[in-house]
Enzyme design. Structure first.
Site, PDB file in Angstrom:
ATOM      1  N   HIS A 167       0.838  -1.220   0.000  1.00  0.00           N
ATOM      2  CA  HIS A 167       0.000   0.000   0.000  1.00  0.00           C
ATOM      3  C   HIS A 167       0.869   1.266   0.000  1.00  0.00           C
ATOM      4  O   HIS A 167       0.641   2.185  -0.784  1.00  0.00           O
ATOM      5  CB  HIS A 167      -0.903  -0.055   1.244  1.00  0.00           C
ATOM      6  CG  HIS A 167      -1.745   1.151   1.488  1.00  0.00           C
ATOM      7  ND1 HIS A 167      -2.752   1.543   0.636  1.00  0.00           N
ATOM      8  CD2 HIS A 167      -1.733   2.064   2.499  1.00  0.00           C
ATOM      9  CE1 HIS A 167      -3.324   2.634   1.117  1.00  0.00           C
ATOM     10  NE2 HIS A 167      -2.723   2.975   2.242  1.00  0.00           N
TER      11      HIS A 167
HETATM   12  C1  HEM Z   1       2.669   5.273   6.430  1.00  0.00           C
HETATM   13  C2  HEM Z   1       1.701   4.494   6.040  1.00  0.00           C
HETATM   14  C3  HEM Z   1       0.664   4.819   4.997  1.00  0.00           C
HETATM   15  C4  HEM Z   1       0.722   5.633   3.883  1.00  0.00           C
HETATM   16  C5  HEM Z   1       1.907   6.434   3.374  1.00  0.00           C
HETATM   17  C6  HEM Z   1      -0.585   5.602   3.273  1.00  0.00           C
HETATM   18  C7  HEM Z   1      -0.964   6.335   2.160  1.00  0.00           C
HETATM   19  C8  HEM Z   1      -2.234   6.385   1.610  1.00  0.00           C
HETATM   20  C9  HEM Z   1      -2.648   7.209   0.508  1.00  0.00           C
HETATM   21  C10 HEM Z   1      -1.741   8.180  -0.236  1.00  0.00           C
HETATM   22  C11 HEM Z   1      -3.946   6.962   0.246  1.00  0.00           C
HETATM   23  C12 HEM Z   1      -4.818   7.606  -0.846  1.00  0.00           C
HETATM   24  C13 HEM Z   1      -4.887   6.725  -2.086  1.00  0.00           C
HETATM   25  C14 HEM Z   1      -5.887   7.236  -3.101  1.00  0.00           C
HETATM   26  O1  HEM Z   1      -6.827   7.945  -2.734  1.00  0.00           O
HETATM   27  O2  HEM Z   1      -5.774   6.907  -4.297  1.00  0.00           O
HETATM   28  C15 HEM Z   1      -4.395   5.973   1.197  1.00  0.00           C
HETATM   29  C16 HEM Z   1      -5.665   5.439   1.258  1.00  0.00           C
HETATM   30  C17 HEM Z   1      -6.056   4.441   2.125  1.00  0.00           C
HETATM   31  N1  HEM Z   1      -5.283   3.863   3.114  1.00  0.00           N
HETATM   32 FE1  HEM Z   1      -3.350   4.313   3.564  1.00  0.00          FE
HETATM   33  N2  HEM Z   1      -1.386   4.758   3.992  1.00  0.00           N
HETATM   34  C18 HEM Z   1      -0.668   4.255   5.047  1.00  0.00           C
HETATM   35  C19 HEM Z   1      -1.098   3.361   6.001  1.00  0.00           C
HETATM   36  C20 HEM Z   1      -2.333   2.748   6.005  1.00  0.00           C
HETATM   37  C21 HEM Z   1      -2.768   1.742   6.943  1.00  0.00           C
HETATM   38  C22 HEM Z   1      -1.900   1.203   8.074  1.00  0.00           C
HETATM   39  C23 HEM Z   1      -4.025   1.370   6.588  1.00  0.00           C
HETATM   40  C24 HEM Z   1      -4.938   0.339   7.198  1.00  0.00           C
HETATM   41  C25 HEM Z   1      -4.601  -0.577   8.072  1.00  0.00           C
HETATM   42  C26 HEM Z   1      -4.405   2.156   5.433  1.00  0.00           C
HETATM   43  C27 HEM Z   1      -5.626   2.083   4.779  1.00  0.00           C
HETATM   44  C28 HEM Z   1      -6.037   2.887   3.729  1.00  0.00           C
HETATM   45  C29 HEM Z   1      -7.348   2.827   3.097  1.00  0.00           C
HETATM   46  C30 HEM Z   1      -8.483   1.880   3.481  1.00  0.00           C
HETATM   47  C31 HEM Z   1      -7.362   3.817   2.108  1.00  0.00           C
HETATM   48  C32 HEM Z   1      -8.514   4.148   1.168  1.00  0.00           C
HETATM   49  C33 HEM Z   1      -8.259   3.395  -0.121  1.00  0.00           C
HETATM   50  C34 HEM Z   1      -9.213   2.272  -0.355  1.00  0.00           C
HETATM   51  O3  HEM Z   1     -10.300   2.229   0.257  1.00  0.00           O
HETATM   52  O4  HEM Z   1      -8.907   1.384  -1.199  1.00  0.00           O
HETATM   53  N3  HEM Z   1      -3.362   2.993   5.109  1.00  0.00           N
HETATM   54  N4  HEM Z   1      -3.333   5.635   2.019  1.00  0.00           N
END
Ligand code: HEM
Length: 211
Positions: A167
């Site tokens: 991710h």
């Molecule tokens: C340093 C760690 C992380 C970074 C840099 C990061 C970065 C991002 C970014 C940039 C997005 C937006 C993507 C888009 O809108 O196209 C996103 C969405 C999301 N992230 Fe993270 N994330 C991190 C950790 C996590 C963790 C630990 C979880 C869950 C355990 C998580 C769950 C999600 C979810 C559910 C979305 C919405 C996308 C979807 O529903 O498919 N993230 N994240």
């Protein structure tokens, strides 16, 4: 960047929700690796002392689950598979060379895979975590069940770490995504290129007259 050149992708409460989940994940992943491998025992100090890590790890795990559940109810509809995902999957070679394929909505198949894997692994971590939680719940289960719970917890933990590494890699790889989750906005060319159907839908919504 002028306001008219950008689109809101995440509101402030959504971003806070995401980063609370991510911060909890960092703490439980690092302390969990500290419990698991003797050579990583020093990682337990991320939560103060090994004793404190042992006490806090399960509580932070429950907080992470609760925080993710809010995200889950927010985004599950956007992560349901559809026909365009087949086009995306068939063209995976183009995708890895940074070309976009298909009329992608708010999320692509790769993101959907991460989303459903995360909720599945988090549910397994919660259930197995309760089974092995001493001194509160573990005494209610037989020793073989606790041992099985420990094995499940370890596999699910490593699985979630791998999923989140993918991710993070994907978020850094698709330029402009991190801004979406830090500042809340994306550019119009970003939306048109990576999520054209989502772009059209947001435009249609914006043009609808308000009652
Ligand atoms: C340093 C760690 C992380 C970074 C840099 C990061 C970065 C991002 C970014 C940039 C997005 C937006 C993507 C888009 O809108 O196209 C996103 C969405 C999301 N992230 Fe993270 N994330 C991190 C950790 C996590 C963790 C630990 C979880 C869950 C355990 C998580 C769950 C999600 C979810 C559910 C979305 C919405 C996308 C979807 O529903 O498919 N993230 N994240």
């Amino acid at each position: 960047m002028k306001r008219r050149d950008t689109l809101v992708r995440y509101t402030a409460p959504e971003r806070i929700n995401h980063w609370v989940t991510a911060f909890c994940f960092l703490l439980v992943a690092v302390s969990g690796l500290g419990f698991f491998f003797p050579s990583f025992n020093w990682l337990m100090y991320i939560l103060g002392t090994p004793q404190l890590a042992r006490i806090l790890h399960p509580f932070i795990g429950v907080a992470m689950f609760a925080s993710f559940i809010i995200m889950f109810f927010h985004y599950w509809r956007h992560n349901l598979p559809n026909r365009e995902d087949i086009v995306w999957a068939k063209n995976i070679r183009k995708i890895v060379t940074n070309k976009d394929v298909g009329d992608i909505g708010r999320y692509n198949l790769g993101q959907k895979f991460i989303f459903w894997s995360a909720i599945l692994l988090l549910a397994l971590l919660l259930i197995s975590g309760i089974i092995i939680w001493r001194p509160w719940f573990a005494p209610a289960f037989s020793i073989p069940v606790v041992r099985f719970g420990l094995m499940l917890h370890s596999f699910a933990g490593v699985g979630l770490i791998i999923i989140i590494m993918i991710h993070i890699y994907a978020a850094l790889w698709v330029k402009g995504s991190v801004t979406a989750m830090v500042e809340g906005w994306v550019t119009r060319p970003w939306a048109k290129k990576h999520h054209p159907r989502w772009y059209r839908e947001t435009q249609e919504k914006a043009q609808k007259p308000t009652d």
